[in-house]
Design a protein around this motif. Structure first.
Motif, mmCIF file in Angstrom:
data_model
loop_
_atom_site.group_PDB
_atom_site.id
_atom_site.type_symbol
_atom_site.label_atom_id
_atom_site.label_comp_id
_atom_site.label_asym_id
_atom_site.label_seq_id
_atom_site.Cartn_x
_atom_site.Cartn_y
_atom_site.Cartn_z
ATOM 1 N N ASP A 94 0.829 -1.207 0.000
ATOM 2 C CA ASP A 94 0.000 0.000 0.000
ATOM 3 C C ASP A 94 0.867 1.262 0.000
ATOM 4 O O ASP A 94 1.018 1.959 1.017
ATOM 5 C CB ASP A 94 -0.920 -0.019 1.228
ATOM 6 N N ARG A 95 1.435 1.544 -1.163
ATOM 7 C CA ARG A 95 2.209 2.765 -1.323
ATOM 8 C C ARG A 95 2.127 3.201 -2.778
ATOM 9 O O ARG A 95 1.822 2.375 -3.672
ATOM 10 C CB ARG A 95 3.654 2.555 -0.887
ATOM 11 N N PRO A 96 2.382 4.483 -3.047
ATOM 12 C CA PRO A 96 2.226 5.019 -4.401
ATOM 13 C C PRO A 96 3.058 4.249 -5.429
ATOM 14 O O PRO A 96 4.214 3.892 -5.185
ATOM 15 C CB PRO A 96 2.725 6.471 -4.263
ATOM 16 N N GLY A 97 2.424 4.001 -6.571
ATOM 17 C CA GLY A 97 3.124 3.377 -7.691
ATOM 18 C C GLY A 97 3.013 1.882 -7.776
ATOM 19 O O GLY A 97 3.281 1.287 -8.832
ATOM 20 N N GLU A 98 2.618 1.207 -6.673
ATOM 21 C CA GLU A 98 2.580 -0.258 -6.693
ATOM 22 C C GLU A 98 1.462 -0.801 -7.590
ATOM 23 O O GLU A 98 1.650 -1.790 -8.299
ATOM 24 C CB GLU A 98 2.424 -0.798 -5.270
ATOM 25 N N LEU A 99 0.299 -0.144 -7.539
ATOM 26 C CA LEU A 99 -0.801 -0.605 -8.399
ATOM 27 C C LEU A 99 -0.457 -0.364 -9.866
ATOM 28 O O LEU A 99 -0.705 -1.215 -10.726
ATOM 29 C CB LEU A 99 -2.105 0.105 -8.036
#
Length: 395
Positions: free
Chosen positions: A327-332
């Motif tokens: 759950d951190r920016p860019g992972e999805l």
């Protein structure tokens, strides 16, 4: 057969065709290159889904109602129907100037309910089963003196449906087998009677929905043939005219609807797709030319969406998976980029941070994906696991 009913012969079917001239369309027959290649034999489609009101039913309804006398027309007509027969009776009654009242099961597709009313009939929804609609219609007859137009247990209805057999015999010279949907049996009775008279050597196969058979769920997406068993008259006819009866599941029907829509650009309802499902499932023998009756195209829009998703899933073209990402920016975005590298189209993404079983610091992700086939689905799932993503298939 019933002591009070007799099967119509070729003369009655020919007379029905004369009454229907200029009323019912002579529907086209299309050869499907795709289906022919898939099943290894020449496949033809008799497109009754292009008939007026969207199904074959106006043939039998008009043949019956057009023979009523002035007093009978003044008293009106009544029918019980899951949709197609009701539309046909409403349309035919309007054509001859008679009032129509149609009793329909409460879960009938809204497309069919609305269409029936649009042809000028009074529509009343009854219980969940067609049998309850039949009982209500018969009570209405007792109360008002209206003429009951049975969906299948009537010689005039059967003769009208038999005109499809006359057309088919003229349209296709070289034919080995014919596949006909069976619900109440009126369509299959009429066509098989005509073809037995004109082409006695044809292999004629009736197709039922598995969900309506003893031991089945009682439900089928093929609502046009959702009858527990054929009538007494039609059972007697079919016992003499059919070579065999087979059944297909809703999964097979859904796959057939999707294939026909995608490859032939024809919209068919569940009942209209059962012949194609039979061929795709390898459930009928023979190697020669075969014709399938596309009995109707009146499928509810919401059901069509559901069926398309289901059919795509069955054929491996639609994949739904659940996984997790940090759950951190860019992972999805990283995950979606990896999926795109496998030539997979992402249709829908749903985040589930608080879902049970999702560890702190991660978020659950449900992905709806369009793929090429089953092998492509398996390859993608394997790749996701190789990349370190836990995967659960939900399709």
């Amino acid at each position: 057969m019933s002591a009070t009913h007799t099967a119509p012969g070729l003369p009655e079917i020919e007379q029905a065709r004369a009454r229907l001239e200029g009323v019912a369309r002579v529907t086209p027959v299309y050869r499907s290159e795709t289906l022919s290649r898939l099943v290894g034999r020449e496949v033809h489609l008799k497109a009754e889904n292009l008939q007026r009101t969207g199904s074959f039913k106006i043939r039998g309804a008009y043949n019956t109602i057009s023979q009523l006398g002035p007093e009978q027309r003044a008293a009106g007509v009544v029918a019980a129907s899951a949709g197609n027969h009701g539309q046909a009776v409403a349309w035919a009654a309007r054509e001859v100037g008679a009032r129509a009242r149609i009793f329909m099961p409460q879960d009938s597709p809204m497309a069919k309910v609305d269409a029936t009313g649009s042809y000028g009939a009074e529509v009343e929804l009854t219980g969940p089963a067609i049998e309850e609609a039949l009982a209500a219609a018969q009570q209405y007859v007792a109360d008002t003196g209206a003429t009951f137009v049975h969906p299948f247990e009537d010689e005039r209805v059967i003769a009208g449906q038999g005109t499809i057999g006359l057309e088919l015999a003229e349209q296709l010279d070289d034919l080995e087998s014919v596949l006909i949907p069976i619900g109440g049996g009126g369509l299959a009775s009429g066509i098989s009677l005509a073809l037995r008279a004109l082409r006695p050597d044809l292999h004629i196969v009736g197709v039922q929905a598995a969900g309506t058979l003893p031991g089945g769920s009682g439900y089928t997406i093929a609502d046009g043939i959702a009858v527990k068993q054929p009538g007494e008259l039609t059972m007697g006819i079919l016992g003499e005219t059919l070579d065999e009866i087979v059944s297909v599941t809703d999964e097979e029907i859904a796959e057939a609807i999707v294939l026909v829509l995608e490859r032939t650009k024809l919209v068919v309802e569940g009942a209209g797709a059962v012949g194609i499902a039979t061929l795709l499932g390898g459930k009928v023998g023979g190697t020669g030319p075969v014709a399938a009756i596309l009995s109707g195209g009146n499928i509810d829009a919401s059901l069509l969406i559901e069926v398309m998703r289901r059919g795509l899933a069955v054929s491996g073209r639609f994949l739904v998976v659940h996984t997790r990402v940090v759950d951190r920016p860019g992972e999805l975005a990283k995950l979606i980029g990896l999926i795109a590298s496998q030539r997979v189209n992402v249709v829908e993404v749903e985040h589930r941070r608080e879902a049970a079983g999702v560890p702190v610091g991660e978020t659950g992700v449900e992905l709806t994906l369009l793929t090429r086939n089953r092998a492509h689905c398996d390859e993608l799932v394997a790749k996701l696991r190789e990349w370190g993503y836990p995967v659960t298939r939900l399709d």
